[in-house]
Design a protein around this motif. Structure first.
Motif, PDB file in Angstrom:
ATOM      1  N   ASN A 188       0.855  -1.069   0.061  1.00 15.42           N
ATOM      2  CA  ASN A 188      -0.052   0.129   0.086  1.00 15.42           C
ATOM      3  C   ASN A 188       0.785   1.242   0.145  1.00 15.42           C
ATOM      4  O   ASN A 188       0.127   2.358   0.153  1.00 15.42           O
ATOM      5  CB  ASN A 188      -1.076   0.060   1.222  1.00 15.42           C
ATOM      6  CG  ASN A 188      -2.106  -1.006   0.863  1.00 15.42           C
ATOM      7  OD1 ASN A 188      -3.098  -0.570   0.226  1.00 15.42           O
ATOM      8  ND2 ASN A 188      -1.957  -2.019   1.858  1.00 15.42           N
ATOM      9  N   LEU A 242      -3.657   4.911  -2.234  1.00 16.79           N
ATOM     10  CA  LEU A 242      -4.127   5.378  -1.124  1.00 16.79           C
ATOM     11  C   LEU A 242      -3.554   6.890  -1.033  1.00 16.79           C
ATOM     12  O   LEU A 242      -2.553   7.262  -1.283  1.00 16.79           O
ATOM     13  CB  LEU A 242      -3.640   4.597   0.065  1.00 16.79           C
ATOM     14  CG  LEU A 242      -4.188   3.142   0.123  1.00 16.79           C
ATOM     15  CD1 LEU A 242      -3.947   2.509   1.403  1.00 16.79           C
ATOM     16  CD2 LEU A 242      -5.881   3.170  -0.359  1.00 16.79           C
ATOM     17  N   ASN A 300      -7.105  -2.275   5.870  1.00 23.46           N
ATOM     18  CA  ASN A 300      -6.454  -2.412   4.399  1.00 23.46           C
ATOM     19  C   ASN A 300      -7.825  -2.604   3.602  1.00 23.46           C
ATOM     20  O   ASN A 300      -7.957  -2.105   2.571  1.00 23.46           O
ATOM     21  CB  ASN A 300      -5.635  -3.713   4.572  1.00 23.46           C
ATOM     22  CG  ASN A 300      -5.390  -3.911   2.892  1.00 23.46           C
ATOM     23  OD1 ASN A 300      -4.705  -3.118   2.148  1.00 23.46           O
ATOM     24  ND2 ASN A 300      -5.508  -5.099   2.474  1.00 23.46           N
ATOM     25  N   GLU A 301      -8.754  -3.378   3.935  1.00 22.91           N
ATOM     26  CA  GLU A 301     -10.106  -3.633   3.081  1.00 22.91           C
ATOM     27  C   GLU A 301     -10.874  -2.458   3.182  1.00 22.91           C
ATOM     28  O   GLU A 301     -11.536  -2.600   2.224  1.00 22.91           O
ATOM     29  CB  GLU A 301     -10.750  -5.298   3.704  1.00 22.91           C
ATOM     30  CG  GLU A 301      -9.755  -6.230   3.536  1.00 22.91           C
ATOM     31  CD  GLU A 301     -10.692  -7.528   3.305  1.00 22.91           C
ATOM     32  OE1 GLU A 301     -11.946  -7.319   3.246  1.00 22.91           O
ATOM     33  OE2 GLU A 301     -10.105  -8.673   3.117  1.00 22.91           O
ATOM     34  N   CYS A 324      -9.881   0.691   3.474  1.00 18.77           N
ATOM     35  CA  CYS A 324      -9.391   1.515   2.671  1.00 18.77           C
ATOM     36  C   CYS A 324      -9.225   1.175   1.287  1.00 18.77           C
ATOM     37  O   CYS A 324      -9.189   2.071   0.327  1.00 18.77           O
ATOM     38  CB  CYS A 324      -7.619   1.819   3.114  1.00 18.77           C
ATOM     39  SG  CYS A 324      -7.527   2.595   4.757  1.00 18.77           S
ATOM     40  N   ASN A 325      -9.049   0.009   0.639  1.00 15.58           N
ATOM     41  CA  ASN A 325      -9.063  -0.415  -0.560  1.00 15.58           C
ATOM     42  C   ASN A 325     -10.379  -1.102  -0.883  1.00 15.58           C
ATOM     43  O   ASN A 325     -10.399  -1.846  -1.946  1.00 15.58           O
ATOM     44  CB  ASN A 325      -7.896  -1.569  -0.609  1.00 15.58           C
ATOM     45  CG  ASN A 325      -6.469  -1.006  -0.877  1.00 15.58           C
ATOM     46  OD1 ASN A 325      -6.104  -0.392  -1.381  1.00 15.58           O
ATOM     47  ND2 ASN A 325      -5.757  -1.181   0.350  1.00 15.58           N
ATOM     48  N   LEU A 371     -10.925  -1.469  -4.731  1.00 19.85           N
ATOM     49  CA  LEU A 371     -10.198  -2.121  -5.597  1.00 19.85           C
ATOM     50  C   LEU A 371     -10.022  -3.545  -4.962  1.00 19.85           C
ATOM     51  O   LEU A 371      -9.732  -4.611  -5.728  1.00 19.85           O
ATOM     52  CB  LEU A 371      -8.653  -1.750  -5.437  1.00 19.85           C
ATOM     53  CG  LEU A 371      -8.538  -0.178  -5.715  1.00 19.85           C
ATOM     54  CD1 LEU A 371      -7.014   0.216  -5.879  1.00 19.85           C
ATOM     55  CD2 LEU A 371      -8.863  -0.016  -7.331  1.00 19.85           C
ATOM     56  N   ILE A 372     -10.552  -3.968  -3.856  1.00 20.28           N
ATOM     57  CA  ILE A 372     -10.253  -5.397  -3.458  1.00 20.28           C
ATOM     58  C   ILE A 372     -10.796  -6.674  -3.945  1.00 20.28           C
ATOM     59  O   ILE A 372     -10.258  -7.630  -4.203  1.00 20.28           O
ATOM     60  CB  ILE A 372     -10.960  -5.393  -1.884  1.00 20.28           C
ATOM     61  CG1 ILE A 372     -10.230  -6.579  -0.956  1.00 20.28           C
ATOM     62  CG2 ILE A 372     -12.539  -5.699  -2.064  1.00 20.28           C
ATOM     63  CD1 ILE A 372      -8.912  -6.083  -0.651  1.00 20.28           C
ATOM     64  N   MET A 431      -5.927  -5.050  -8.010  1.00 17.64           N
ATOM     65  CA  MET A 431      -4.982  -5.602  -6.789  1.00 17.64           C
ATOM     66  C   MET A 431      -4.018  -6.457  -7.165  1.00 17.64           C
ATOM     67  O   MET A 431      -3.110  -6.777  -6.394  1.00 17.64           O
ATOM     68  CB  MET A 431      -6.084  -6.287  -5.825  1.00 17.64           C
ATOM     69  CG  MET A 431      -6.963  -5.017  -5.069  1.00 17.64           C
ATOM     70  SD  MET A 431      -6.074  -3.934  -4.202  1.00 17.64           S
ATOM     71  CE  MET A 431      -5.484  -4.883  -2.735  1.00 17.64           C
ATOM     72  N   ARG A 446      -0.335  -5.515  -7.762  1.00 13.92           N
ATOM     73  CA  ARG A 446       0.366  -4.467  -6.626  1.00 13.92           C
ATOM     74  C   ARG A 446       1.640  -5.227  -6.405  1.00 13.92           C
ATOM     75  O   ARG A 446       1.752  -6.509  -6.664  1.00 13.92           O
ATOM     76  CB  ARG A 446      -0.403  -4.368  -5.517  1.00 13.92           C
ATOM     77  CG  ARG A 446      -1.759  -3.579  -5.887  1.00 13.92           C
ATOM     78  CD  ARG A 446      -1.914  -3.042  -4.431  1.00 13.92           C
ATOM     79  NE  ARG A 446      -2.957  -1.725  -4.708  1.00 13.92           N
ATOM     80  CZ  ARG A 446      -3.422  -0.960  -3.881  1.00 13.92           C
ATOM     81  NH1 ARG A 446      -3.184  -1.070  -2.478  1.00 13.92           N
ATOM     82  NH2 ARG A 446      -4.332   0.078  -4.055  1.00 13.92           N
TER      83      ARG A 446
END
Length: 447
Positions: free
Chosen positions: A100, A238, A283-284, A286-287, A290-291, A296, A299
Motif C-alpha cells: 500500500n 491510497l 486495509n480492506e 481503505c481498498n 479495488l479489493i 489488486m 500490486r
C-alpha cells in the motif's frame, strides 16, 4: 548414540560456519541436522527415557516412542512454532504495508544529496523499523529502498553495511526485534521492559561509534538514481492520510505486543496475529473499491523479502530441533558445568559467545546458550546476564559478514566479499562493540 548426535551437531555447525566456502544452503543444513538428531535420539530412546525421564514415563503409560513424541520432542515444536507464527504475522504485516506504499515516506525522507545526512537518516529509519520488525525483514526492506536511491555501487556497499549494523542493533534493542531476543522473551528469560532498559544506551553507543568511524570516509556529494514513482496497478493509490493510518496501525500495533503479553500472559504471536487482523480490516476498508478487482493483482509483492524470511524460519526450526536433541542427552548440561567452572566472569562469557557468534551466527549462538546456561542460577539470577549475552552475540555476529542472517542477505545482494568486509567493516564493529560493552558495564555497576 550420544556421541553420534553431538557429532552431527558439530559437523552441521561447521558447515553453517563455512557456508560461504562450501556453497551449501544453511537452512537446508539446519533442517537436516535437526531431523537427523531426533531420529537418532528416538532409535536409542529407551536409554534416554530410562535415564532422564523414568518417573514421568511410568506415569504416562505410553510406549517409549509415543512418550518421546508427546512429552520430550513436543516442547521444542512448541518453542519453534511460537517464534515462526510470530514471524509469519509480522512478515504479512510488512507485505500489507509495502503493497500500500506505506514505506514511501521513508523514500521521501531519504532524498538528499548530502552523504552524511543520508547516513544518519538511513540509520535512524533502519534502527526504528528493526526495533519493531525483525532485523532480516528490515534489512531486506531498507536495502531495496537504498537501491532505488543510491546510484554508486561502492557507496551502496557502505550504506548496505550501515543498514545491516543498524538493523542488528535495532533488533537487539527490543524483544521483538530479532529471533534471538524473541526466543529469550518466549523462554521467560527476560521481560520486555527490563531487556530494553539494559540495552537501550549500550546499543546506541555501539551503533553511533561504528557510524562515526565511517563518517569521514563519505564523499561530499551523493549521486541519486532518477526514479519513477512506483506503479501499483491503478491510478487511485491510497492518499497520504490512509497510508499513514495503516503505518500507525501496523507499527504501533507491534509496539503494543509486549504490553498485550504482560496483560494477557498469552504468547507474543497471539498479539502479532491480533495486530495483523486489525491491519487487514483497515486495509480492506481503505481498498474496498479495488479489493475485488483485477487491479489488486498487479500490486507490488516483495517476494525477495518473503523468500529470505521463510529460509530464516526453516533455519531457526532446524537449529531449535538439533540443539534440543543434544540438550535431551544432557551433554549441554555437562558442557555448561565445565564452562562455568572455568569462565565465571559474565563479561568473559559474553566475549566468548560473541566470538562464537561470528562463525556460527548470532541466532545459533544465543539459542545454544539459552539451553546451556538455563540452570546456572549463579549467572542467570543477575538480570543483566541475558541482555549482556544477547548484546555480545549480536555484535559478535556482526564482526563477520556471515555472522547474522541479515549480513548473509547483504553479502548476497551487494556481492560483498569476505576480504572487503574484514577491511572496511569488522574493525569498526569491534570498536563499537567495545564502546557498547564499556557502557553496559558502567550502567550495570551504577544499577
Amino acid at each position: 548414540m550420544t556421541t553420534v548426535i553431538v557429532s552431527i551437531l558439530i559437523i552441521g555447525l561447521l558447515l553453517i560456519a563455512t557456508a560461504r566456502i562450501n556453497k551449501m544452503n544453511t537452512a537446508a543444513v539446519a533442517m537436516f541436522m535437526g531431523a537427523s538428531c531426533w531420529v537418532l535420539y528416538t532409535i536409542d530412546g529407551s536409554h534416554y527415557v530410562n535415564e532422564f525421564h523414568l518417573s514421568a514415563f511410568v506415569q504416562s503409560g505410553l510406549d517409549v516412542k509415543s512418550f518421546i513424541a508427546e512429552h520430550i520432542f513436543f516442547k521444542y515444536v512448541v518453542s519453534a512454532a511460537e517464534v515462526v507464527l510470530y514471524l509469519l504475522a509480522t512478515m504479512t504485516i510488512v507485505e500489507i504495508l509495502s503493497n500500500n506504499g506505506c514505506f514511501d515516506f521513508i523514500n521521501e525522507g531519504l532524498k538528499t544529496r548530502k552523504p552524511r545526512k543520508f547516513l544518519w537518516m538511513l540509520a535512524l529509519f533502519t534502527f526504528i523499523l528493526s526495533a519493531n520488525l525483525d532485523n532480516l525483514t528490515t534489512t531486506c526492506l531498507m536495502l531495496s529502498i537504498m537501491h532505488s536511491l543510491v546510484a554508486n555501487d561502492k557507496l551502496r556497499r557502505v550504506y548496505g553495511f550501515i543498514i545491516v549494523i543498524c538493523a542488528n542493533m535495532g533488533g537487539a534493542f527490543t524483544v521483538i526485534g530479532d529471533i534471538s531476543s524473541l526466543t529469550l522473551w518466549n523462554s521467560g528469560a527476560v521481560t520486555a521492559t527490563q531487556y530494553s532498559a539494559y540495552l537501550a544506551l549500550p546499543s546506541l553507543v555501539a551503533l553511533v561509534t561504528t557510524l562515526l568511524l565511517f563518517y569521514e570516509k563519505l564523499p561530499h556529494r551523493l549521486e541519486l538514481v532518477n526514479t519513477i514513482p512506483p506503479y501499483r496497478g491503478d491510478d487511485t493509490i491510497l492518499n497520504r492520510w490512509q497510508r499513514f493510518l495503516m503505518l500507525i496501525v501496523g507499527i504501533g500495533g507491534l509496539w503494543f505486543i509486549p504490553t498485550f503479553h504482560s496483560i494477557t500472559a498469552l504468547p507474543p504471536f497471539v498479539g502479532a496475529l491480533c495486530v495483523l487482523a486489525l491491519l487487514w480490516i483497515v486495509n480492506e476498508l481503505c481498498n474496498r473499491q479495488l479489493i475485488y478487482s483485477d487491479q489488486m493483482i498487479h500490486r507490488r509483492f516483495p517476494l525477495a523479502l518473503q523468500y529470505a524470511n521463510i529460509q530464516n524460519m526453516m533455519f531457526f526450526i532446524g537449529i531449535i530441533f538439533a540443539i534440543g536433541a543434544v540438550n535431551e542427552t544432557s551433554m549441554l548440561k555437562q558442557f555448561s558445568n565445565l564452562l562455568v567452572g572455568n569462565l565465571q566472569n559474565p563479561y568473559i562469557i559474553g566475549a566468548a559467545v560473541g566470538l562464537l557468534a561470528a562463525f556460527i551466527n548470532n541466532m545459533t549462538s544465543l539459542v545454544s546458550n539459552i539451553y546451556i546456561f538455563s540452570d546456572v542460577t549463579q549467572l542467570t539470577s543477575d538480570q543483566a546476564f541475558w541482555p549482556l549475552i544477547s548484546f555480545c552475540s549480536t555484535m559478535g555476529g556482526s564482526l563477520l559478514a556471515m555472522g547474522t542472517i541479515a549480513g548473509i542477505y547483504f553479502v548476497r545482494m551487494e556481492n560483498a566479499t569476505v576480504a572487503w568486509y574484514l577491511k572496511h567493516c569488522s574493525w569498526r564493529v569491534l570498536v563499537g562493540w567495545l564502546a557498547g560493552l564499556v557502557t553496559f558495564a558502567v550502567m550495570h555497576w551504577l544499577m
